[in-house]
Design a protein around this motif. Structure first.
Motif, PDB file in Angstrom:
ATOM      1  N   ALA A  40      -4.891  -9.660   6.661  1.00 18.94           N
ATOM      2  CA  ALA A  40      -3.415  -9.553   6.615  1.00 18.94           C
ATOM      3  C   ALA A  40      -3.327  -8.047   6.808  1.00 18.94           C
ATOM      4  O   ALA A  40      -2.158  -7.355   6.659  1.00 18.94           O
ATOM      5  N   ILE A  41      -4.421  -7.167   6.522  1.00 17.15           N
ATOM      6  CA  ILE A  41      -4.099  -5.673   6.427  1.00 17.15           C
ATOM      7  C   ILE A  41      -4.864  -5.005   7.676  1.00 17.15           C
ATOM      8  O   ILE A  41      -5.902  -5.305   8.415  1.00 17.15           O
ATOM      9  N   SER A  42      -4.029  -4.119   8.321  1.00 15.20           N
ATOM     10  CA  SER A  42      -4.191  -3.456   9.361  1.00 15.20           C
ATOM     11  C   SER A  42      -3.990  -1.919   9.268  1.00 15.20           C
ATOM     12  O   SER A  42      -3.412  -1.711   8.353  1.00 15.20           O
ATOM     13  N   GLY A  43      -4.802  -1.154  10.161  1.00 16.85           N
ATOM     14  CA  GLY A  43      -4.668   0.365   9.972  1.00 16.85           C
ATOM     15  C   GLY A  43      -5.934   0.948  10.655  1.00 16.85           C
ATOM     16  O   GLY A  43      -7.024   0.295  10.624  1.00 16.85           O
ATOM     17  N   GLU A  44      -5.688   2.134  10.993  1.00 16.33           N
ATOM     18  CA  GLU A  44      -6.680   2.907  11.553  1.00 16.33           C
ATOM     19  C   GLU A  44      -7.643   3.524  10.738  1.00 16.33           C
ATOM     20  O   GLU A  44      -7.233   3.763   9.416  1.00 16.33           O
ATOM     21  N   ARG A  45      -9.140   3.652  10.898  1.00 12.52           N
ATOM     22  CA  ARG A  45      -9.876   4.461  10.039  1.00 12.52           C
ATOM     23  C   ARG A  45      -9.449   5.824   9.656  1.00 12.52           C
ATOM     24  O   ARG A  45      -8.753   6.422  10.593  1.00 12.52           O
ATOM     25  N   LYS A  46      -9.268   6.240   8.689  1.00 19.95           N
ATOM     26  CA  LYS A  46      -8.696   7.429   8.000  1.00 19.95           C
ATOM     27  C   LYS A  46      -7.204   7.469   7.997  1.00 19.95           C
ATOM     28  O   LYS A  46      -6.685   8.627   8.017  1.00 19.95           O
ATOM     29  N   GLY A  47      -6.505   6.580   8.595  1.00 18.41           N
ATOM     30  CA  GLY A  47      -5.198   6.439   8.807  1.00 18.41           C
ATOM     31  C   GLY A  47      -4.561   5.458   7.631  1.00 18.41           C
ATOM     32  O   GLY A  47      -5.237   4.692   7.014  1.00 18.41           O
ATOM     33  N   HIS A 104      -2.991   2.261   5.765  1.00 15.91           N
ATOM     34  CA  HIS A 104      -3.154   0.920   6.138  1.00 15.91           C
ATOM     35  C   HIS A 104      -1.788   0.210   5.458  1.00 15.91           C
ATOM     36  O   HIS A 104      -1.212   0.562   4.793  1.00 15.91           O
ATOM     37  N   ILE A 105      -1.606  -1.156   6.171  1.00 18.17           N
ATOM     38  CA  ILE A 105      -0.393  -1.711   5.938  1.00 18.17           C
ATOM     39  C   ILE A 105      -0.814  -3.090   5.820  1.00 18.17           C
ATOM     40  O   ILE A 105      -1.637  -3.864   6.579  1.00 18.17           O
ATOM     41  N   ILE A 106      -0.011  -3.931   5.004  1.00 14.29           N
ATOM     42  CA  ILE A 106      -0.395  -5.232   4.699  1.00 14.29           C
ATOM     43  C   ILE A 106       0.738  -5.940   5.125  1.00 14.29           C
ATOM     44  O   ILE A 106       2.047  -5.965   4.836  1.00 14.29           O
ATOM     45  N   ASP A 107       0.322  -7.048   5.840  1.00 19.17           N
ATOM     46  CA  ASP A 107       1.388  -7.929   6.657  1.00 19.17           C
ATOM     47  C   ASP A 107       1.839  -9.226   5.581  1.00 19.17           C
ATOM     48  O   ASP A 107       0.993  -9.974   5.399  1.00 19.17           O
ATOM     49  N   GLN A 108       3.030  -8.937   4.960  1.00 19.15           N
ATOM     50  CA  GLN A 108       3.449  -9.876   3.996  1.00 19.15           C
ATOM     51  C   GLN A 108       3.360 -11.242   4.532  1.00 19.15           C
ATOM     52  O   GLN A 108       3.405 -12.183   3.637  1.00 19.15           O
ATOM     53  N   ALA A 109       3.581 -11.794   5.744  1.00 16.68           N
ATOM     54  CA  ALA A 109       3.806 -12.942   6.067  1.00 16.68           C
ATOM     55  C   ALA A 109       2.274 -13.728   6.171  1.00 16.68           C
ATOM     56  O   ALA A 109       2.208 -14.730   5.896  1.00 16.68           O
ATOM     57  N   ILE A 149       0.847  -1.237  -0.151  1.00 14.30           N
ATOM     58  CA  ILE A 149      -0.229  -0.198  -0.045  1.00 14.30           C
ATOM     59  C   ILE A 149       0.785   1.246   0.006  1.00 14.30           C
ATOM     60  O   ILE A 149       1.742   1.568   0.715  1.00 14.30           O
ATOM     61  N   GLU A 150       0.640   2.194  -1.192  1.00 14.54           N
ATOM     62  CA  GLU A 150       1.346   3.389  -1.262  1.00 14.54           C
ATOM     63  C   GLU A 150       0.669   4.356  -0.200  1.00 14.54           C
ATOM     64  O   GLU A 150      -0.283   4.739  -0.160  1.00 14.54           O
ATOM     65  N   PRO A 151       1.640   4.693   1.040  1.00 16.60           N
ATOM     66  CA  PRO A 151       1.065   5.335   1.962  1.00 16.60           C
ATOM     67  C   PRO A 151       0.618   6.861   1.387  1.00 16.60           C
ATOM     68  O   PRO A 151      -0.593   7.339   1.927  1.00 16.60           O
ATOM     69  N   GLU A 152       0.962   7.245   0.393  1.00 16.20           N
ATOM     70  CA  GLU A 152       0.650   8.716  -0.155  1.00 16.20           C
ATOM     71  C   GLU A 152      -0.601   8.648  -0.361  1.00 16.20           C
ATOM     72  O   GLU A 152      -1.646   9.595  -0.583  1.00 16.20           O
ATOM     73  N   ASN A 153      -1.191   7.382  -1.121  1.00 13.39           N
ATOM     74  CA  ASN A 153      -2.468   7.368  -1.821  1.00 13.39           C
ATOM     75  C   ASN A 153      -3.721   6.912  -0.784  1.00 13.39           C
ATOM     76  O   ASN A 153      -4.765   7.195  -1.038  1.00 13.39           O
ATOM     77  N   CYS A 154      -3.062   6.297   0.206  1.00 17.15           N
ATOM     78  CA  CYS A 154      -4.095   5.560   1.033  1.00 17.15           C
ATOM     79  C   CYS A 154      -4.844   6.663   1.937  1.00 17.15           C
ATOM     80  O   CYS A 154      -4.392   7.244   2.420  1.00 17.15           O
ATOM     81  N   VAL A 155      -6.170   6.587   1.870  1.00 18.62           N
ATOM     82  CA  VAL A 155      -6.914   7.639   2.540  1.00 18.62           C
ATOM     83  C   VAL A 155      -7.590   7.036   3.772  1.00 18.62           C
ATOM     84  O   VAL A 155      -8.394   7.628   4.561  1.00 18.62           O
ATOM     85  N   GLY A 156      -7.298   5.443   4.080  1.00 20.96           N
ATOM     86  CA  GLY A 156      -7.927   5.018   5.300  1.00 20.96           C
ATOM     87  C   GLY A 156      -9.493   4.529   4.992  1.00 20.96           C
ATOM     88  O   GLY A 156      -9.986   4.777   6.100  1.00 20.96           O
ATOM     89  N   CYS A 157      -9.964   4.346   3.880  1.00 20.43           N
ATOM     90  CA  CYS A 157     -11.437   3.873   3.867  1.00 20.43           C
ATOM     91  C   CYS A 157     -11.609   2.587   4.457  1.00 20.43           C
ATOM     92  O   CYS A 157     -12.933   2.237   4.584  1.00 20.43           O
ATOM     93  N   THR A 158     -10.459   1.634   4.486  1.00 15.34           N
ATOM     94  CA  THR A 158     -10.880   0.445   5.165  1.00 15.34           C
ATOM     95  C   THR A 158     -11.317  -0.498   4.182  1.00 15.34           C
ATOM     96  O   THR A 158     -11.525  -1.542   4.420  1.00 15.34           O
ATOM     97  N   ALA A 159     -11.707  -0.182   2.984  1.00 14.49           N
ATOM     98  CA  ALA A 159     -12.083  -1.274   2.031  1.00 14.49           C
ATOM     99  C   ALA A 159     -11.194  -2.373   2.067  1.00 14.49           C
ATOM    100  O   ALA A 159     -11.597  -3.636   1.775  1.00 14.49           O
ATOM    101  N   CYS A 160      -9.953  -2.105   1.786  1.00 13.57           N
ATOM    102  CA  CYS A 160      -9.139  -3.410   1.641  1.00 13.57           C
ATOM    103  C   CYS A 160      -8.988  -4.182   2.843  1.00 13.57           C
ATOM    104  O   CYS A 160      -9.415  -5.295   2.565  1.00 13.57           O
ATOM    105  N   ALA A 161      -9.130  -3.643   4.033  1.00 16.56           N
ATOM    106  CA  ALA A 161      -9.189  -4.436   4.987  1.00 16.56           C
ATOM    107  C   ALA A 161     -10.211  -5.255   5.442  1.00 16.56           C
ATOM    108  O   ALA A 161     -10.143  -6.499   5.650  1.00 16.56           O
ATOM    109  N   ARG A 162     -11.450  -4.673   4.982  1.00 21.10           N
ATOM    110  CA  ARG A 162     -12.792  -5.398   5.306  1.00 21.10           C
ATOM    111  C   ARG A 162     -12.817  -6.282   4.254  1.00 21.10           C
ATOM    112  O   ARG A 162     -13.390  -7.384   4.288  1.00 21.10           O
ATOM    113  N   ASN A 163     -12.199  -6.423   2.849  1.00 23.82           N
ATOM    114  CA  ASN A 163     -12.239  -7.546   1.886  1.00 23.82           C
ATOM    115  C   ASN A 163     -11.164  -8.418   2.001  1.00 23.82           C
ATOM    116  O   ASN A 163     -11.167  -9.155   1.212  1.00 23.82           O
ATOM    117  N   CYS A 164     -10.379  -8.290   2.949  1.00 20.06           N
ATOM    118  CA  CYS A 164      -8.823  -9.166   3.086  1.00 20.06           C
ATOM    119  C   CYS A 164      -9.445 -10.690   3.424  1.00 20.06           C
ATOM    120  O   CYS A 164     -10.083 -10.474   4.697  1.00 20.06           O
TER     121      CYS A 164
END
Lengths: 132, 597
Positions: free
Chosen positions: B563-570, B572-577, B544-559
């Motif tokens: 594997a994806i963590s992050g605050e709402r509007k913050g 997000h990061i993908i745990d590669q493991a 996830i490219e930090p500059e483009n991420c708006v923290g909408c949580t769509a990715c985390a909800r669909n994972c």
């Protein structure tokens, strides 16, 4: 037809058949036939060639157009199935690809009735053994 | 009846499209309307003319004028000069490279047409269910000529002289094969047609049987006459129901006409055909396995010699030829061996049918003289690579063949050149690959096929191919080492040397040829754990490219594996493991924040 008994017999049958065909092809009679060949190999049938062929047969009948619709094998243009070849009296055959019933309707109304070409023409890109 | 007097056909193929053919089409239409000709002249785009190197192409009907390299700037001249005044524009006509003459009429441009249809001569032309149409195209004349005017030896000599080689892939001289079978002494002999077409992506034989079954029947009867056989068997896979139906119809019609059965053409020669169905095993394309399968035994190959021409079906001399080989025979008899031998390259005569498939615009069935280059096939007949991507390789010869690359594009296609390039003719499947294909995965795909289709009789094929597959799988998982590549190579050579039949002896070819031609890619998979085409999912990283991420949580909800963590509007990061590289995040992200590395 009975049994073929010799090479001469076979040649005679061939000449008769060719005569019939060229009569069909070369006739200047405006009532002479429109010929349509539908590529009906597995690939064509899977893409809907059967429906298209039935459509042509029924619609020519309904619209009162004298035409012969026959099936043939694969023309080789698998990317554009179903494909058909239309020969108007006295003209070179034209191959059309991507023919669904809607396109078939277009072909009858525009090309067969008016000589107006429609989209989807596939230029013939091979040589035949007769010419070689 | 026709409203239009003239048609202007503008090539709308991909190649011509890239050189402004759409602009040309628009300009022509505008000018035609401007001059008030639109009720008499129709301008229309067509499919590819197969002459892309000289595009854009414009053809004018009905006078068949063929203009090459036409630019939008030429539109007005075409309308003013040609359409209105009827004068051809010399500078746009094709120039014959041999004598520098302008050629006005596409009918006289023999060389323009890259394809020549011999085996496919009737395909797409006659009604396959009507024997009369076949007869009107010289059908059964070759058989009649052989029976009444030639001795079996004369026919065999003619076949040998023609240089026809087996089209199933092996490339053995057809005439020689007939001669060997004819010399075997036996009360009963058999003619077998191998219609067990099994290469992935190949459909030449099916198309011939569906489009022109009589040509195969006629050729089998000729073969029967030559070798002294009165029974022909067609081994055809049950997955080809339409081909079976048409063949049955054709056999019934030939019997009715007395062209099969007792006393054919009143010459005392008897020949009849039967069908045998295969259950779709790849190994049954190998002639000894095919014969065992016909006998009702397991479809397993046996060691040659004895060759089938000496001891085949039920121990009797059997001549096995492929469908396409047979389809060539009547033409050779009718037009002569010299005619046939004048086509093609030095050691490969005639034409070859190819089934073009993969990342190519004009997927389809083509027939070209031997010696045509890959470039002509792919770019001129095939219309180039799909979506304007870059050509990477073409796979010929199916699971037994190899990959040819850009450096092979200009070498002529024939039996010997393909083998020299590390591939083979095979039955004629040609699968085109672009930059998005991973060559390690391709090798794995073919090994997967071979492992599935191996009959299991000999150890090198049964066990060796499985090991090859496992090593390739390890590479695509990013767990491979340099030693693994060495093992791949060594094991491949051992399998080639020790396997029992053609299937095993050639199964490592996809591995060897991809290692040879795409060494860099193998190294990348091993050293950098990278797959340049992004096909090996395990080697990808979704980031996830930090500059483009708006923290909408769509990715985390669909994972699916959280594997994806992050605050709402913050950010997000993908745990590669934890990531299983399913790509759901990439698909759901509306802000282009997820990318693949």
């Amino acid at each position: 037809m009975g049994q073929v008994k010799s090479l001469a017999d076979l040649r005679k049958i061939k000449e008769d058949l060719q005569g019939k065909m060229s009569l069909r092809e070369n006739s200047n009679n405006p009532e002479s036939l429109v010929q349509i060949r539908v590529a009906m190999a597995t690939c064509g049938i899977a893409s809907g060639a059967k429906q298209v062929m039935e459509f042509f047969i029924e619609e020519f009948d309904k619209r009162n157009i004298q035409a012969v619709v026959t099936q043939t094998g694969c023309m080789g243009y698998c990317f554009a199935e179903p494909t058909i070849e239309v020969t108007l009296p006295g003209q070179a055959p034209v191959v059309f690809g991507y023919v669904d019933t809607k396109k078939a309707d277009d072909i009858i109304e525009k090309y067969v009735k008016n000589g107006e070409l429609v989209d989807g023409i596939i230029p013939v890109n091979y040589e035949t053994i007769e010419k070689k | 009846m026709s409203k239009y007097k003239m048609h202007v056909l503008v090539c709308g193929g991909t190649g011509c499209h890239a050189s402004e053919s759409d602009q040309l089409l628009e300009d022509l239409k505008t000018i035609v309307t401007e001059k008030g000709l639109d009720s008499e002249v129709q301008v229309i785009a067509t499919g590819c003319f197969g002459f892309c190197e000289k595009g854009p192409i414009v053809k004018i009907m009905p006078d068949n004028t063929f203009y090459t390299q036409v630019t939008p700037a030429d539109a007005r001249e075409i309308v003013d000069e040609h359409l209105i005044k009827g004068r051809k524009i010399n500078r746009l006509l094709y120039v014959d490279p041999e004598n520098q003459e302008h050629i006005a009429d596409s009918k006289h441009m023999g060389f323009y047409k890259k394809q020549l249809r011999i085996a496919l001569r009737n395909c797409g032309f006659i009604d396959p269910e009507n024997i009369d149409e076949y007869i009107s195209r010289d059908g059964y004349e070759a058989l009649a000529k052989c029976l009444t005017e030639m001795t079996p030896q004369q026919v065999i000599d003619e076949m040998k002289k023609s240089g026809l080689r087996g089209r199933g892939g092996g490339g053995f001289s057809t005439g020689l094969k007939w001669e060997i079978t004819s010399k075997s002494v036996s009360d009963v002999k058999y003619v077998v047609c191998n219609a067990d077409e099994g290469d992935p992506g190949a459909f030449m034989d099916r198309s011939i049987l569906e489009g022109d079954p009589h040509s195969v029947i006629e050729a089998m009867a000729i073969c029967g006459y030559c070798i002294g056989s009165s029974i022909g068997l067609v081994y055809i896979r049950a997955e080809y129901p339409l081909a079976i139906d048409r063949l049955k119809t054709a056999i019934a019609q030939a019997r009715e006409y007395g062209l099969l059965g007792n006393n054919v053409l009143d010459t005392g020669f008897s020949f009849d055909l039967e069908l045998r169905y295969g259950a779709g095993a790849f190994v049954c394309g190998e002639e000894t396995a095919l014969i065992h399968s016909m006998e009702g035994l397991r479809g397993e190959p046996t060691v040659k010699p004895p060759f089938p021409s000496v001891s085949g079906y039920y121990g009797k001399p059997t001549n096995v030829n492929n469908v396409e080989t047979f389809a060539n025979v009547p033409v050779i008899i009718n037009k002569g061996a010299d005619w046939f031998a004048s086509i093609g390259s030095e050691n490969s005569k005639g034409t070859k049918v190819f089934a073009l498939a993969g990342k190519i615009n004009n997927v389809g069935l083509i027939e070209v003289p031997m010696g045509t280059t890959l470039r002509e096939v792919i770019y001129e007949i095939g219309g180039g690579i799909k979506d304007g991507k870059k050509f990477k390789a073409v796979q010929t010869g199916g699971p037994s063949g190899g990959c040819l690359t850009e450096k092979h594009l200009d070498s002529p296609i024939d039996y010997d050149n393909l083998i020299a390039a590390g591939s083979m003719m095979g039955s004629g499947g040609m699968i085109v690959m672009d930059e998005d294909d991973c060559m390690v995965s391709i090798a794995k795909f073919y090994l997967d096929f071979t492992v599935e289709e191996s009959c299991g009789k000999c150890a090198p094929c049964r066990i060796g191919n499985k090991r090859l597959y496992e090593i390739l799988d390890k590479l695509t998982q990013g767990k491979g080492t340099r030693e693994d590549i060495d093992s791949l190579r060594n094991l491949s050579y051992v399998i080639k040397d020790t396997a029992l039949c053609g299937l095993g002896q050639t199964s490592p070819n996809p591995v060897l040829s991809t290692i040879e031609n795409f060494w860099d890619e193998y190294l990348e998979h091993v050293d950098e754990k990278k797959c340049r085409s992004g096909q090996c999912k395990a080697l990808l990283q979704y980031i996830i490219e930090p500059e483009n991420c708006v923290g909408c949580t769509a990715c985390a909800r669909n994972c699916p594996v959280n594997a994806i963590s992050g605050e709402r509007k913050g950010v997000h990061i993908i745990d590669q493991a934890t990531c299983i590289k399913c790509g759901a995040c990439l698909e759901k992200c509306k802000f282009n924040a997820v990318f693949i590395k």
